[in-house]
Design an enzyme around this catalytic site. Structure first.
Site, PDB file in Angstrom:
ATOM      1  N   ASP A  51       0.865  -1.187   0.000  1.00 10.15           N
ATOM      2  CA  ASP A  51       0.000   0.000   0.000  1.00 10.15           C
ATOM      3  C   ASP A  51       0.904   1.242   0.000  1.00 10.15           C
ATOM      4  O   ASP A  51       1.293   1.723  -1.064  1.00 10.15           O
ATOM      5  CB  ASP A  51      -0.891  -0.114   1.245  1.00 10.15           C
ATOM      6  N   ASP A  93      -7.916  -8.446   6.139  1.00 15.00           N
ATOM      7  CA  ASP A  93      -9.013  -8.286   7.112  1.00 15.00           C
ATOM      8  C   ASP A  93      -9.552  -6.865   7.185  1.00 15.00           C
ATOM      9  O   ASP A  93      -8.936  -5.915   6.709  1.00 15.00           O
ATOM     10  CB  ASP A  93      -8.521  -8.662   8.511  1.00 15.00           C
TER      11      ASP A  93
HETATM   12  P1  5GP Z   1       1.876  -0.531   3.796  1.00 12.69           P
HETATM   13  O1  5GP Z   1       2.960  -0.530   4.838  1.00 12.69           O
HETATM   14  O2  5GP Z   1       2.380  -0.859   2.417  1.00 12.69           O
HETATM   15  O3  5GP Z   1       1.087   0.750   3.833  1.00 12.69           O
HETATM   16  O4  5GP Z   1       0.805  -1.598   4.219  1.00 12.69           O
HETATM   17  C1  5GP Z   1       1.089  -2.925   4.266  1.00 12.69           C
HETATM   18  C2  5GP Z   1       0.087  -3.667   5.105  1.00 12.69           C
HETATM   19  O5  5GP Z   1      -1.116  -2.933   5.360  1.00 12.69           O
HETATM   20  C3  5GP Z   1      -0.336  -4.879   4.344  1.00 12.69           C
HETATM   21  O6  5GP Z   1       0.544  -5.943   4.595  1.00 12.69           O
HETATM   22  C4  5GP Z   1      -1.734  -5.126   4.866  1.00 12.69           C
HETATM   23  O7  5GP Z   1      -1.690  -5.908   6.027  1.00 12.69           O
HETATM   24  C5  5GP Z   1      -2.251  -3.751   5.198  1.00 12.69           C
HETATM   25  N1  5GP Z   1      -3.088  -3.233   4.095  1.00 12.69           N
HETATM   26  C6  5GP Z   1      -2.735  -2.360   3.128  1.00 12.69           C
HETATM   27  N2  5GP Z   1      -3.745  -2.110   2.278  1.00 12.69           N
HETATM   28  C7  5GP Z   1      -4.768  -2.868   2.722  1.00 12.69           C
HETATM   29  C8  5GP Z   1      -6.110  -3.068   2.240  1.00 12.69           C
HETATM   30  O8  5GP Z   1      -6.597  -2.523   1.240  1.00 12.69           O
HETATM   31  N3  5GP Z   1      -6.865  -3.940   2.963  1.00 12.69           N
HETATM   32  C9  5GP Z   1      -6.404  -4.586   4.065  1.00 12.69           C
HETATM   33  N4  5GP Z   1      -7.244  -5.400   4.684  1.00 12.69           N
HETATM   34  N5  5GP Z   1      -5.166  -4.407   4.541  1.00 12.69           N
HETATM   35  C10 5GP Z   1      -4.346  -3.575   3.865  1.00 12.69           C
END
Ligand code: 5GP
Length: 176
Positions: A102, A158
Site C-alpha cells: 500500500d 481483514d
Molecule cells: P503498507 O505498509 O504498504 O502501507 O501496508 C502494508 C500492510 O497494510 C499490508 O501488509 C496489509 O496488512 C495492510 N493493508 C494495506 N492495504 C490494505 C487493504 O486494502 N486492505 C487490508 N485489509 N489491509 C491492507
C-alpha cells in the site's frame, strides 16, 4: 461485522490462476535450489499457503509477524514486529511473501530487516500492489495484481480481524 456491504473485486478463479503463474515463475527461478519462503503474518497466510504449494523446489517455511494497520483502514506508518523469524536466513535464498503493498512502508521495513541478516538472495512477492498509494519508493520483484487506492478484504486481508477467510478479494462498499 457481517453486515458490511462487499463487492467482489478479484474472483477466486482469477486469484488461483495468478498464484499458479507466480508459482511457475518462482519454480523456474529457484530450480534445484534450496529456498526459505517467509510468510508475513497475518495478511499473507492464505496467499502464502497457496503459493508455496505452487512452487516446485525444496522450501522451508518461516513466519514473520508485523502490524501496521492496527485494525483500521489506514496504515499507521509505524511497523511493529509481532513475531520474529525462528531460524537464521544467512546465506539462504529467501522469498518474502506479502499480501499487499500500500504505502510501501512495511515492505521497505521488511526488506531492510531481512537484508541486514545477509541472505544469499532476496526475492519479493506481493499478491496486490496499490501504485497510487505509495509513500516511499518500493520495487517488488513479482506482483500479482495492481489495484486502485481502495480498501480491500478477503483472501487473508481483514477489516477489524474479519473477512480473512473469504476465498476472493472484495471492496468494502460501506463502513458502519
Ligand atoms: P503498507 O505498509 O504498504 O502501507 O501496508 C502494508 C500492510 O497494510 C499490508 O501488509 C496489509 O496488512 C495492510 N493493508 C494495506 N492495504 C490494505 C487493504 O486494502 N486492505 C487490508 N485489509 N489491509 C491492507
Amino acid at each position: 461485522m457481517n453486515n458490511l456491504k462487499l463487492s467482489q473485486y478479484i474472483s477466486e478463479a482469477d486469484i488461483q490462476k495468478k498464484v499458479k503463474e507466480l508459482g511457475a515463475t518462482l519454480s523456474q527461478k529457484f530450480k534445484g535450489k534450496d529456498v526459505v519462503a517467509i510468510c508475513v503474518l497475518k495478511g499473507s497466510f492464505v496467499f502464502y499457503s497457496d503459493l508455496v504449494r505452487a512452487i516446485n523446489c525444496d522450501i522451508s517455511c518461516e513466519f514473520f509477524g508485523v502490524a501496521s494497520y492496527h485494525g483500521g483502514t489506514k496504515s499507521s506508518g509505524e511497523v511493529k514486529v509481532t513475531l520474529d523469524l525462528q531460524n537464521p536466513i544467512e546465506d539462504k535464498h529467501v522469498i518474502l511473501v506479502e499480501d499487499i503493498v500500500d504505502t510501501g512502508i512495511t515492505m521497505n521495513y521488511l526488506k531492510n530487516a531481512l537484508i541486514s541478516r545477509k541472505p544469499k538472495s532476496l526475492t519479493t512477492v506481493a499478491l496486490l500492489e496499490k501504485p497510487d498509494a505509495l509513500k516511499v519508493p518500493c520495487e517488488i520483484d513479482h506482483s500479482g495484481f495492481k489495484i486502485p487506492n481502495d480498501f480491500v478484504v478477503g483472501y487473508g486481508l481483514d477489516y477489524q480481524g474479519y473477512y480473512r477467510n473469504l476465498p476472493y478479494i472484495a471492496q468494502v462498499q460501506n463502513f458502519n
